[in-house]
Design an enzyme around this catalytic site. Structure first.
Site, mmCIF file in Angstrom:
data_model
loop_
_atom_site.group_PDB
_atom_site.id
_atom_site.type_symbol
_atom_site.label_atom_id
_atom_site.label_comp_id
_atom_site.label_asym_id
_atom_site.label_seq_id
_atom_site.Cartn_x
_atom_site.Cartn_y
_atom_site.Cartn_z
ATOM 1 N N GLU A 75 0.840 -1.214 0.000
ATOM 2 C CA GLU A 75 0.000 0.000 0.000
ATOM 3 C C GLU A 75 0.876 1.267 0.000
ATOM 4 O OE1 GLU A 75 -3.341 -0.629 -0.454
ATOM 5 O OE2 GLU A 75 -3.304 1.535 -0.794
HETATM 6 C C1 LIG Z 1 2.566 -9.931 1.257
HETATM 7 C C2 LIG Z 1 2.312 -8.922 0.205
HETATM 8 C C3 LIG Z 1 1.006 -8.605 -0.129
HETATM 9 C C4 LIG Z 1 0.755 -7.700 -1.159
HETATM 10 N N1 LIG Z 1 -0.534 -7.467 -1.558
HETATM 11 C C5 LIG Z 1 -0.750 -6.782 -2.707
HETATM 12 C C6 LIG Z 1 -2.047 -6.724 -3.292
HETATM 13 O O1 LIG Z 1 -3.028 -7.236 -2.745
HETATM 14 N N2 LIG Z 1 -2.189 -6.090 -4.484
HETATM 15 C C7 LIG Z 1 -1.147 -5.500 -5.122
HETATM 16 O O2 LIG Z 1 -1.340 -4.957 -6.199
HETATM 17 N N3 LIG Z 1 0.096 -5.521 -4.578
HETATM 18 C C8 LIG Z 1 0.312 -6.150 -3.402
HETATM 19 N N4 LIG Z 1 1.576 -6.215 -2.872
HETATM 20 C C9 LIG Z 1 2.661 -5.527 -3.545
HETATM 21 C C10 LIG Z 1 3.141 -4.292 -2.811
HETATM 22 O O3 LIG Z 1 2.178 -3.297 -2.841
HETATM 23 C C11 LIG Z 1 4.483 -3.872 -3.446
HETATM 24 O O4 LIG Z 1 5.441 -4.851 -3.106
HETATM 25 C C12 LIG Z 1 4.921 -2.505 -2.996
HETATM 26 O O5 LIG Z 1 4.075 -1.524 -3.544
HETATM 27 C C13 LIG Z 1 6.366 -2.185 -3.392
HETATM 28 O O6 LIG Z 1 6.572 -2.448 -4.742
HETATM 29 P P1 LIG Z 1 7.799 -3.351 -5.208
HETATM 30 O O7 LIG Z 1 7.791 -4.580 -4.412
HETATM 31 O O8 LIG Z 1 7.753 -3.469 -6.680
HETATM 32 O O9 LIG Z 1 9.071 -2.542 -4.796
HETATM 33 P P2 LIG Z 1 9.834 -1.362 -5.681
HETATM 34 O O10 LIG Z 1 8.775 -0.505 -6.233
HETATM 35 O O11 LIG Z 1 10.726 -2.083 -6.605
HETATM 36 O O12 LIG Z 1 10.603 -0.661 -4.567
HETATM 37 C C14 LIG Z 1 11.854 -1.143 -4.037
HETATM 38 C C15 LIG Z 1 12.410 -0.107 -3.077
HETATM 39 O O13 LIG Z 1 12.685 1.102 -3.783
HETATM 40 C C16 LIG Z 1 12.052 2.186 -3.163
HETATM 41 N N5 LIG Z 1 11.646 3.151 -4.182
HETATM 42 C C17 LIG Z 1 11.050 2.913 -5.362
HETATM 43 N N6 LIG Z 1 10.848 4.061 -6.011
HETATM 44 C C18 LIG Z 1 11.319 5.048 -5.240
HETATM 45 C C19 LIG Z 1 11.405 6.467 -5.354
HETATM 46 N N7 LIG Z 1 10.945 7.115 -6.417
HETATM 47 N N8 LIG Z 1 11.953 7.160 -4.345
HETATM 48 C C20 LIG Z 1 12.397 6.532 -3.240
HETATM 49 N N9 LIG Z 1 12.354 5.199 -3.078
HETATM 50 C C21 LIG Z 1 11.812 4.471 -4.055
HETATM 51 C C22 LIG Z 1 10.854 1.602 -2.416
HETATM 52 O O14 LIG Z 1 10.471 2.422 -1.335
HETATM 53 C C23 LIG Z 1 11.439 0.272 -1.948
HETATM 54 O O15 LIG Z 1 12.154 0.463 -0.759
HETATM 55 C C24 LIG Z 1 1.834 -7.073 -1.812
HETATM 56 C C25 LIG Z 1 3.147 -7.373 -1.434
HETATM 57 C C26 LIG Z 1 3.396 -8.306 -0.471
HETATM 58 C C27 LIG Z 1 4.817 -8.659 -0.156
#
Ligand SMILES: Cc1cc2nc3c(=O)[nH]c(=O)nc-3n(C[C@H](O)[C@H](O)[C@H](O)COP(=O)(O)OP(=O)(O)OC[C@H]3O[C@@H](n4cnc5c(N)ncnc54)[C@H](O)[C@@H]3O)c2cc1C
Length: 603
Positions: free
Chosen positions: A444
């Site tokens: 989220e």
């Molecule tokens: C158990 C679980 C349940 C989930 N449930 C859902 C769900 O129901 N529906 C759904 O759609 N998703 C879901 N998610 C996904 C979740 O919302 C994402 O994992 C989350 O939004 C982060 O995206 P990412 O994993 O691609 O990380 P990335 O976007 O790759 O981020 C990696 C790191 O980089 C940082 N970062 C990225 N961009 C920037 C920036 N511009 N400035 C500073 N820092 C940055 C982030 O803060 C993070 O620390 C779930 C994830 C898990 C693990």
């Protein structure tokens, strides 16, 4: 760990004494008749019973059993008891509590729904995510769906017969949804063929309901690149028949389940959409406009995970600290009849317990306050009131989401620490809380992303207007003075950080004009600083309420005295954390950005 006990006295304190919910409900015509004090009390009492007796006993079962995917057909079996508890939840009418009567809901306020969600969350977060995710789907359809979509899907989601999901994340993108690839090709009958892979989809597949309604983000052919080219679709697992019953299976399936650190009882699915039939919700390519309208609710819902975990962890830690014996008090033995004193006599154990308690109680105040604003946004009669509440809520949302989930991690870790080595052992339940809560700072919108939203979009892009809206409220409260010297001193300390908040914002804003990295470099410290000030505001307000009760000669002297003592602890030992954040956020971007990528490690 003791069985979960719903903190009804604390809930009542925030609802009635701090936020005056009875007057709030009475002032909104949509709630004046339904959310009467008797009705609210009865619902909370029944919700407490359900959470204590039905959900809490399944919390560890969910952790140890987890969800199991059937390799043959991709179906998912939830842990023992989850399905039956969900059937009782539906039978009790809980999913429909805060939804519109027009769609089969009970039309009760969101702020009452959040109290139930808190208790569900403290007793069994993984289970609570199944109905929790439905909430996002319901809000989306309610706000942007057509009449037919509402009749077909919303009514079933409201009763809880069907559940929902939010399918945003893809293997290559989560924070940056602008680069998502899932495609939506128009069909001749007005529907769309959805093709793509979504990952990490909570409650994506399970055996608790006969149908699952996926809300999917996808791109139409020729859509503009980036976030301006994403549309929203409803994609049901089972296609509905004309009469609303469940029909043919759609081409959407769970490809696998993720093995993860916590929330084992909730299925986290890879979802494959292989030309699945879907229907557009809202206008083409305007996903962001649609999402903003319900994001506040979803994010407050995740803030609640931090808050509800604090309560569960605190209850365990407090009981343990009163029983566990270790060494003698530094000021002389307190339990001479025992082999050693209970560890609660030790200042450091008290530091941990009071940190949990202080964060927990103020976090409840913030979440309920935000929900109260949400009621106003949804139902207040005057446009001005609705707009004012929406802006306040929009400012507080990233703070609540990110700060309370970070604080939730701290508090659950402290709870584990109070147990010493036993905290690390699974049977006590404290390490599960640490594992389960950790995800809350990630999904989220990560803490980093929320911090950028707060400082960049909410504060700097409004030239500080959204911040000033809140600091004015704090200023007014501080200026009014307190009922005792103690409260007035708290208000003085609060007024200082409240003013400093504005000064720091100006400083960062000036730096950002020269270098945009200054915003990203300051953002998380800024967010944490903001969180401590916001919780400070609620502590000072809670102290004022307690002081007035004490002055009036309450029969609950010990309760209100403890409130004052916790407030004092917050001002002495938690609020000063703002100082470190203030220094860090104004240290500039250079110590973060100067190092060349290749110089981070020499292996
Ligand atoms: C158990 C679980 C349940 C989930 N449930 C859902 C769900 O129901 N529906 C759904 O759609 N998703 C879901 N998610 C996904 C979740 O919302 C994402 O994992 C989350 O939004 C982060 O995206 P990412 O994993 O691609 O990380 P990335 O976007 O790759 O981020 C990696 C790191 O980089 C940082 N970062 C990225 N961009 C920037 C920036 N511009 N400035 C500073 N820092 C940055 C982030 O803060 C993070 O620390 C779930 C994830 C898990 C693990």
């Amino acid at each position: 760990m003791p069985d979960y006990k719903a903190p009804l006295r604390e809930i009542k304190f925030v609802m009635d004494e701090l936020l005056d919910m009875p007057s709030h409900y009475a002032s909104i015509p949509a709630y004046a008749e339904t959310a009467t004090p008797e009705m609210v009390d009865a619902i909370i009492a029944e919700g407490a019973r359900f959470c204590e007796q039905e959900l809490a006993p399944l919390n560890r079962v969910g952790d140890t059993e987890g969800c199991v995917r059937n390799e043959e057909d991709g179906s998912v079996k939830t842990p023992t008891g989850f399905k039956e508890a969900y059937a009782k939840f539906v039978e009790g009418g809980w999913p429909s509590l805060a939804h519109e009567e027009e769609w089969g809901g009970q039309g009760l306020p969101e702020s009452l729904g959040i109290v139930i969600s808190e208790m569900v969350g403290s007793s069994n977060w993984s289970w609570g995510m199944y109905p929790g995710l439905s909430h996002g789907a319901m809000n989306t359809i309610e706000m942007h769906g057509t009449q037919e979509q509402k009749e077909t899907y919303l009514t079933k989601l409201v009763t809880g017969e069907w559940t929902g999901t939010m399918c945003l994340t893809e293997p290559h993108c989560g924070s940056d949804l602008g680069i998502l690839k899932t495609k939506a090709e128009p069909n001749a009958d007005g529907s769309y063929s959805i093709t793509g892979t979504k990952i990490f989809i909570s409650a994506g597949e399970h055996d608790m309901a006969e149908n699952i309604v996926h809300i999917v983000l996808a791109r139409l052919p020729g859509a503009p690149e980036g976030t301006k080219g994403i549309s929203l679709f409803i994609v049901p697992k089972q296609l509905p028949n004309e009469d609303g019953s469940v029909g043919e299976r759609n081409a959407v399936s769970c490809g696998s389940l993720e093995h993860k650190m916590g929330i084992h009882g909730n299925s986290t699915c890879v979802m494959n959409f292989d030309g699945a039939k879907g229907w557009l919700i809202g206008p083409e390519n305007k996903v962001l406009n649609c999402m903003f309208t319900f994001m506040n609710t979803a994010r407050i819902g995740t803030a609640l995970q931090g808050s509800s975990a604090m309560e569960a962890s605190f209850q365990g830690a407090l009981a343990y600290a009163k029983e566990r014996l270790a060494m003698r008090s530094l000021t002389g033995q307190k339990a001479p009849e025992k082999a050693a004193d209970p560890i609660i006599v030790h200042p450091d154990v008290r530091r941990m317990l009071l940190t949990q308690k202080a964060l927990n109680e103020a976090s409840r105040a913030l979440v309920y306050f935000a929900s109260q604003q949400n009621d106003i946004v949804k139902k207040a009669e005057s446009e001005d009131e609705r707009k004012e509440a929406e802006e306040l809520l929009s400012f507080l949302t990233p703070i609540a989401k990110a700060f309370l989930t970070e604080a939730g991690c701290e508090a659950t870790n402290l709870g584990m620490q109070v147990y010493g080595g036993h905290g690390f052992i699974a049977e006590w339940g404290m390490e599960q809380l640490v594992r389960d809560t950790r995800i809350a700072t990630i999904y989220e919108g990560t803490t980093g992303i929320q911090a950028l939203d707060l400082l960049g979009r909410k504060v700097l892009m409004t030239q500080g207007a959204s911040l000033r809206r809140f600091t004015k409220i704090v200023h007014k409260f501080c200026k009014a003075g307190g009922s005792s010297r103690q409260v007035t001193k708290m208000q003085k300390a609060l007024a200082e950080v409240n003013k400093e908040w504005g000064d720091l914002t100006m400083k960062i804003g000036m730096g950002a004009m020269k270098n945009r990295d200054e915003v990203g470099a300051a953002a998380v410290d800024y967010l944490m600083y903001s969180g401590y000030v916001v919780l400070g505001y609620f502590w000072a307000r809670m102290a004022e309420v307690a002081q007035q009760k004490l002055d009036a000669g309450t029969t609950e002297e010990a309760y209100y005295k403890a409130k004052m003592q916790t407030a004092q602890f917050y001002f002495d030992r938690i609020l000063p954390r703002t100082k470190a954040h203030a220094v860090a956020m104004t240290a500039g971007a250079s110590s973060l950005m100067d190092m060349a990528e290749d110089d981070f490690a020499f292996l």
